[in-house]
Enzyme design. Structure first.
Site, short mmCIF file in Angstrom:
data_model
loop_
_atom_site.label_atom_id
_atom_site.label_comp_id
_atom_site.label_asym_id
_atom_site.label_seq_id
_atom_site.Cartn_x
_atom_site.Cartn_y
_atom_site.Cartn_z
N ALA A 30 -0.30 20.79 1.03
CA ALA A 30 -1.15 20.37 1.74
C ALA A 30 -0.85 19.43 3.10
O ALA A 30 -1.59 19.61 4.08
CB ALA A 30 -1.62 19.00 0.85
N GLY B 207 1.62 20.40 5.10
CA GLY B 207 2.02 21.23 6.24
C GLY B 207 0.83 21.94 6.87
O GLY B 207 0.43 21.84 8.06
N HIS C 166 -31.57 20.14 -3.31
CA HIS C 166 -31.57 21.01 -2.29
C HIS C 166 -32.30 20.17 -1.16
O HIS C 166 -33.01 19.49 -0.88
CB HIS C 166 -32.68 21.99 -2.79
CG HIS C 166 -32.79 23.11 -1.72
ND1 HIS C 166 -32.00 24.13 -1.17
CD2 HIS C 166 -34.08 23.18 -0.64
CE1 HIS C 166 -32.70 24.77 -0.24
NE2 HIS C 166 -33.81 24.27 0.13
N ILE D 71 3.48 4.54 0.85
CA ILE D 71 3.39 5.44 1.88
C ILE D 71 2.01 6.07 1.96
O ILE D 71 1.32 6.31 3.20
CB ILE D 71 4.20 6.88 1.27
CG1 ILE D 71 5.63 6.40 1.62
CG2 ILE D 71 3.90 8.03 2.02
CD1 ILE D 71 6.19 6.03 3.11
N CYS D 72 1.23 5.89 0.90
CA CYS D 72 -0.16 6.49 0.92
C CYS D 72 -1.01 5.95 2.22
O CYS D 72 -1.48 6.52 2.97
CB CYS D 72 -0.95 6.23 -0.60
SG CYS D 72 -2.63 6.83 -0.73
N GLY E 296 13.83 -4.07 -4.45
CA GLY E 296 13.86 -4.21 -5.86
C GLY E 296 15.22 -3.48 -6.47
O GLY E 296 14.84 -2.10 -6.35
N GLY F 100 0.83 -1.38 0.03
CA GLY F 100 0.10 0.02 -0.17
C GLY F 100 0.89 1.25 -0.12
O GLY F 100 0.25 2.34 -0.31
N VAL G 228 8.31 16.86 -1.33
CA VAL G 228 8.72 15.48 -1.27
C VAL G 228 9.94 15.45 -2.56
O VAL G 228 9.86 16.17 -3.30
CB VAL G 228 7.62 14.35 -1.39
CG1 VAL G 228 6.70 14.57 -0.25
CG2 VAL G 228 7.08 14.76 -3.10
#
Length: 465
Positions: free
Chosen positions: A184, A186, A444, A42-43, A115, A40, A272
């Site tokens: 985003a 910070g 609405h 870092i995300c 790898g 998965g 990054v």
């Protein structure tokens, strides 16, 4: 005995890698994924997902602290910082297990280890016991992602100067924190820690916070953050951090001269940098420029059979971009004819409170490009649903080309706007005009009505302003 020969090997299992592998398997390719850490990437483990869990806890705490606004009395609410971090890690763990299940379901072989690509379409994998195994494939995708950028003035020591990864698992809540960078990452951590009770100062090198967003969005967020008690320093640069004492002494160069800030922790959130080291790129002769692997519109590198996607290639370092690139890449490999990705129609989201979501050009960029504009803006203070929800901060701003009615960009700040931006992405893909958007009946009461109203405002047809 596991196989060592595949149709496709994907190096990295983040939202680029694992999605590419699953799509490849669906298309009949015998696929393997190589991963040195958790499935998965870092995300799921240290990025998008666990941070959203932390932010949800902050939002719940904020709700409780303002319960009286909704006619509810709550006594003595306190935040259990350790419990909040534990919940976040549990959410991440569950997501990672989900990816393990998906890869197994799609009959994808998972190879654990580091790898390193080799020429002749091979990948050498070094496992935890230092055993090396060589695998080969007709096609290899490099999807090794990115990590925190380290600034020369702030070497990350994981104790006093931390990156986003450390910010998720601090053992105790800091009293004072300096956040360097207001993108985003910070901004989300600044909101989280300030809501938990930390005294937060944001230092931004450029002249406004969230600098990639429309200027009006930056202005609104700055006003709300200052109201929430944060200190914001723009056009400012951290030149040194002294960590010798009990805390940190942060030297900040501003337009007015130098200032020294004292805090417990400095969070370095200055973007990054791609993970390209020790991946074998030089051995194979893969072209790298400005820290990014160079690829064509279908993610082919300069070496046949080698591809790259996600944070290692030029373009926005976003999970949904990596996934889209991975799908396009493997569909091309499998002989299909996918359309190249439209990088001008990628949504960006920041999950602070209020949330920020945008797509396309800002007003300034559209003017720079020579367009004559129609601007439509609708504040949530005029929205019935926002009033009922107690979420009146923010607005929807739409930027149209005056000549053809094309929607050039959309900029939203408010509650749940990250869930609303997909509508704009879809209508831009379908090339819907302002008039068509006005005539699209929205339910609405919803926050999403503000999109229709903003379009109407651009054409002087707005009803509720």
């Amino acid at each position: 005995m596991s196989s060592t020969k595949f149709d496709l090997i994907v190096v990295g299992s983040g939202p680029g890698g694992y999605v590419a592998a699953i799509r490849a398997s669906q298309l009949g390719l015998k696929t393997a994924v190589v991963e040195a850490a958790e499935l998965g990437g870092i995300c799921l483990n240290w990025g998008c997902i666990p941070t959203k869990a932390l932010l949800k806890s902050a939002q719940v705490f904020e709700y409780i602290n303002h319960a009286a606004d909704y006619g509810i009395t709550v006594a003595d609410a306190s935040a259990d910082f350790t419990g909040i971090v534990k919940r976040s890690r549990g959410v991440a763990d569950g997501m990672s297990k989900g990816v393990t299940f998906l890869l197994k379901k799609n009959k994808i072989e998972v190879i654990k280890g580091w790898g390193k690509i080799q020429s002749g379409k091979k990948v050498e994998v070094t496992d935890s016991e230092d055993t090396k195994t060589v695998y080969s494939a007709d096609n290899i995708i490099i999807a090794t992602g990115a990590r925190s950028r380290e600034l020369p003035s702030m070497k990350i020591d994981k104790k006093k100067i931390i990156g986003y990864r450390d910010a998720m698992v601090l053992d105790k809540m800091p009293k004072k924190m300096v956040v360097v960078g207001s993108g985003a990452i910070g901004i989300e951590f600044a909101y989280f820690y300030a809501t938990m009770g930390t005294e937060v100062t944001i230092v931004e090198f450029l002249d406004r916070i969230v600098p990639v967003e429309d200027a009006e969005v930056s202005k609104t967020l700055e006003k709300l953050y200052k109201k929430a008690g944060m200190t914001i320093m723009t056009s400012s640069e951290v030149t040194a951090v002294d960590t010798k004492g009990t805390g940190c002494k942060v030297t900040v160069k501003t337009a007015k001269g130098e200032e020294t800030l004292e805090c417990d922790i400095v969070l370095s959130a200055a973007g990054v940098v791609s993970n390209l080291e020790n991946c074998g790129l030089e051995d194979v002769g893969i072209l790298v420029e400005k820290g990014k692997i160079q690829v064509d519109e279908y993610y082919k590198t300069n070496m046949p059979g080698y591809y790259a996607i996600g944070d290692v290639v030029p373009g926005p370092a976003l999970a949904h971009v990596a996934s889209a690139e991975g799908i396009i890449c493997v569909e091309k490999i499998a002989g299909q004819n996918p359309a190249p990705l439209d990088y001008g129609n990628i949504p960006g989201c920041t999950y602070c409170s209020p949330e920020i979501a945008s797509v396309g050009m800002t007003e300034a960029k559209a003017k720079e490009a020579g367009y004559e504009l129609r601007i439509g803006k609708f504040p949530f203070s005029a929205s019935g649903k926002a009033s009922a929800a107690g979420a009146k901060d923010g607005f929807v701003k739409l930027v149209f080309d005056k000549k053809y009615g094309e929607l050039l960009g959309a900029h939203l700040i408010g509650a749940n706007v990250t869930e609303m931006i997909a509508e704009i992405v879809a209508v831009r893909k379908l090339e819907i005009t302002g008039h068509e958007l006005i005539k699209t009946v929205h339910p609405h009461p919803t926050m999403s009505e503000a999109i229709m109203e903003a379009a109407a405002a651009a054409y002087d047809e707005v009803i509720h302003l």
